[in-house]
Write a protein that holds these residues in place. Structure first.
Motif, PDB file in Angstrom:
ATOM      1  N   ALA A 256       0.822  -1.220   0.000  1.00 25.94           N
ATOM      2  CA  ALA A 256       0.000   0.000   0.000  1.00 25.94           C
ATOM      3  C   ALA A 256       0.852   1.265   0.000  1.00 25.94           C
ATOM      4  CB  ALA A 256      -0.949   0.000   1.188  1.00 25.94           C
ATOM      5  N   GLY A 257       2.053   1.171  -0.597  1.00 30.28           N
ATOM      6  CA  GLY A 257       2.912   2.336  -0.709  1.00 30.28           C
ATOM      7  C   GLY A 257       3.729   2.644   0.528  1.00 30.28           C
ATOM      8  N   LYS A 258       3.634   1.828   1.544  1.00 30.13           N
ATOM      9  CA  LYS A 258       4.383   2.073   2.778  1.00 30.13           C
ATOM     10  C   LYS A 258       5.803   1.495   2.671  1.00 30.13           C
ATOM     11  CE  LYS A 258       0.636   3.690   4.673  1.00 30.13           C
ATOM     12  NZ  LYS A 258      -0.124   2.885   5.640  1.00 30.13           N
ATOM     13  N   PHE A 265       3.350  -5.157   5.904  1.00 22.26           N
ATOM     14  CA  PHE A 265       4.606  -5.905   5.916  1.00 22.26           C
ATOM     15  C   PHE A 265       5.374  -5.612   7.193  1.00 22.26           C
ATOM     16  CE2 PHE A 265       9.059  -6.779   4.939  1.00 22.26           C
ATOM     17  CZ  PHE A 265       8.957  -8.066   4.439  1.00 22.26           C
ATOM     18  N   GLY A 266       5.369  -4.367   7.624  1.00 22.59           N
ATOM     19  CA  GLY A 266       6.030  -4.025   8.869  1.00 22.59           C
ATOM     20  C   GLY A 266       5.433  -4.753  10.052  1.00 22.59           C
ATOM     21  N   LYS A 267       4.098  -4.862  10.076  1.00 20.61           N
ATOM     22  CA  LYS A 267       3.421  -5.578  11.158  1.00 20.61           C
ATOM     23  C   LYS A 267       3.827  -7.049  11.178  1.00 20.61           C
ATOM     24  CE  LYS A 267      -0.798  -2.739  11.109  1.00 20.61           C
ATOM     25  NZ  LYS A 267      -2.262  -2.767  10.852  1.00 20.61           N
ATOM     26  N   LEU A 268       4.119  -7.600   9.994  1.00 26.02           N
ATOM     27  CA  LEU A 268       4.405  -9.029   9.893  1.00 26.02           C
ATOM     28  C   LEU A 268       5.735  -9.398  10.543  1.00 26.02           C
ATOM     29  CD1 LEU A 268       2.776 -11.336   8.582  1.00 26.02           C
ATOM     30  CD2 LEU A 268       4.255 -11.147   6.585  1.00 26.02           C
ATOM     31  N   SER A 269       6.554  -8.400  10.825  1.00 24.51           N
ATOM     32  CA  SER A 269       7.852  -8.682  11.430  1.00 24.51           C
ATOM     33  C   SER A 269       7.816  -8.683  12.953  1.00 24.51           C
ATOM     34  CB  SER A 269       8.890  -7.650  10.954  1.00 24.51           C
ATOM     35  OG  SER A 269       8.541  -6.348  11.405  1.00 24.51           O
ATOM     36  N   ALA A 270       6.684  -8.355  13.562  1.00 22.29           N
ATOM     37  CA  ALA A 270       6.602  -8.305  15.027  1.00 22.29           C
ATOM     38  C   ALA A 270       6.809  -9.701  15.609  1.00 22.29           C
ATOM     39  CB  ALA A 270       5.250  -7.744  15.462  1.00 22.29           C
ATOM     40  N   PRO A 271       7.754  -9.875  16.541  1.00 21.01           N
ATOM     41  CA  PRO A 271       8.070 -11.206  17.077  1.00 21.01           C
ATOM     42  C   PRO A 271       7.014 -11.676  18.071  1.00 21.01           C
ATOM     43  CG  PRO A 271       9.372  -9.552  18.203  1.00 21.01           C
ATOM     44  CD  PRO A 271       8.628  -8.833  17.120  1.00 21.01           C
TER      45      PRO A 271
END
Length: 397
Positions: A256-258, A265-271
């Motif tokens: 979405a341009g982020k 995608f950034g949220k998907l990296s949360a451990p």
């Protein structure tokens, strides 16, 4: 419920089960996702209240935002669908991942009730005509987890992880949602499988090219796959019937341009240690608790009649119908998944004995198992044991 596909993406179900069994939703002041999912699937929006000790299989212990009888067109749209087949059998045409998650949840199980929408009533057709109609309407997917053809006779007879093949591409696509594609208003049948088939054809996300147990490696594969999906021109034809990338929800721009550190995608990296872990973190954390068992040296499928003696190595019964006694000798291993056993099972001094999604019509005796006895565990589909059970001197049971 009788499935109309032979494969699911295990990691989507692992994510749901990981989150269902985690206290983090409650620690964040929210209702556990499993109650929201049940209410949504039942056509009743999200969960409204949850009583202490609430159980997924007991809807009197929680309430939904939309009361029965007050459903809206939007709330009904989230319900799963079935087709009534010959003899009144119900064939699930949407919801294999969701309903399998309910079945596998510790407070769910095979007796959990859920409402479904009847997509069509084909109960007056012969079996041959029924399957012809199912294929004509694209209500059945006759390939396995590696996209190899299967027959209708090879479709699972029940829901549950033990009955399904694992399609790694279907799992990969699940994590690309709202990064490389978004579900369109008029979603195509088998949307995620279709994207998975495209990735497979492009050689993207090949098994062995990333480590599905390592978050960094898996995340890199998600990024590669989602960027390839998003980079497609919208008019690119993806399917044999002419559907394009745009019609399949291809997302432009990527994420979405982020930036990679933001958006979905950034949220998907949360451990898993984060207050709000990602879907991927929940999936990998749950996967680590699932007993794997030794690798199969002999695999039995379909119908087998007569005594089955496991003398050495690991014999796996996968979607098998065994009629006759099963004997496991000292040091040998038996793994049974999604199978019916009609006769006694006896194991003395075996290495590993694992039964998941098994209907056993006969006695079970496991004595002095050396390594592992698994009859119930995370990701192990509940068994139906119709006979006496003797467990003596085993490490786990």
């Amino acid at each position: 419920m009788r499935p109309t596909q032979s494969a699911v993406g295990y990691d989507e179900i692992y994510y749901k089960l990981g989150r269902y069994t985690s206290p983090k939703d409650e620690l964040n002041g929210n209702i556990n996702k499993r109650f929201d999912d049940w209410c949504e699937t039942n056509g009743q929006g999200v969960a409204a209240t949850v009583h202490p000790g609430a159980r997924l299989a007991d809807p009197t212990t929680f309430t939904c935002a939309v009361a029965l009888g007050q459903e809206t067109e939007d709330s009904r749209a989230e319900m799963k669908t079935v087709v009534v087949g010959p003899g009144g059998a119900l064939y699930l045409t949407d919801g294999h991942h969701t309903l399998t998650s309910f079945l596998e949840a510790p407070d769910g199980g095979p007796r959990l009730h859920i409402r479904l929408v009847v997509q069509a009533n084909l109960s007056d057709l012969s079996p041959n005509a029924f399957w012809q109609a199912m294929q004509a309407n694209n209500w059945v997917r006759l390939v396995d987890g590696t996209n190899q053809p299967v027959t209708v006779e090879q479709l699972p007879q029940h829901l549950g992880l033990a009955y399904f093949h694992d399609d790694a591409y279907r799992s990969l696509v699940y994590f690309t949602r709202d990064i490389g594609y978004s579900v369109p208003a008029e979603a195509a049948e088998y949307l995620e499988f279709t994207w998975g088939d495209w990735l497979r054809g492009q050689g993207i996300g090949l098994p062995g090219s990333y480590d599905p147990t390592d978050s960094a490696s898996y995340l890199a594969a998600v990024r590669t796959a989602s960027q390839a999906m998003s980079a497609l021109p919208g008019g690119t034809v993806i399917t044999a019937d002419g559907r394009t990338a745009a019609q399949l929800g291809r997302l432009d721009p990527w994420n979405a341009g982020k930036k990679p550190t933001g958006g979905e995608f950034g949220k998907l990296s949360a451990p898993i240690t984060a207050a709000k872990p990602s879907k991927l973190a929940y999936a990998l954390d749950f996967r680590a608790t699932v007993p794997t068992g030794p690798a199969c040296t002999t695999t039995v499928t379909g119908r087998h009649t007569g005594p089955l003696v496991v003398g050495t190595g690991t014999t796996c019964l996968v979607n098998a119908r065994q009629t006759g006694p099963v004997v496991v000798r000292a040091g040998a291993n038996l793994v049974v998944k999604g199978s019916d056993l009609n006769g006694p099972v006896q194991a003395v001094g075996a290495g590993t004995v694992q039964l998941c999604g098994t209907v056993l019509n006969g006695p079970l005796s496991a004595v002095n198992t050396r390594d592992q006895l698994t009859l119930t565990a995370p990701g192990c589909t509940p068994n139906t044991l119709n006979g006496p059970v003797q467990l003596v001197g085993n490490p786990t049971s």
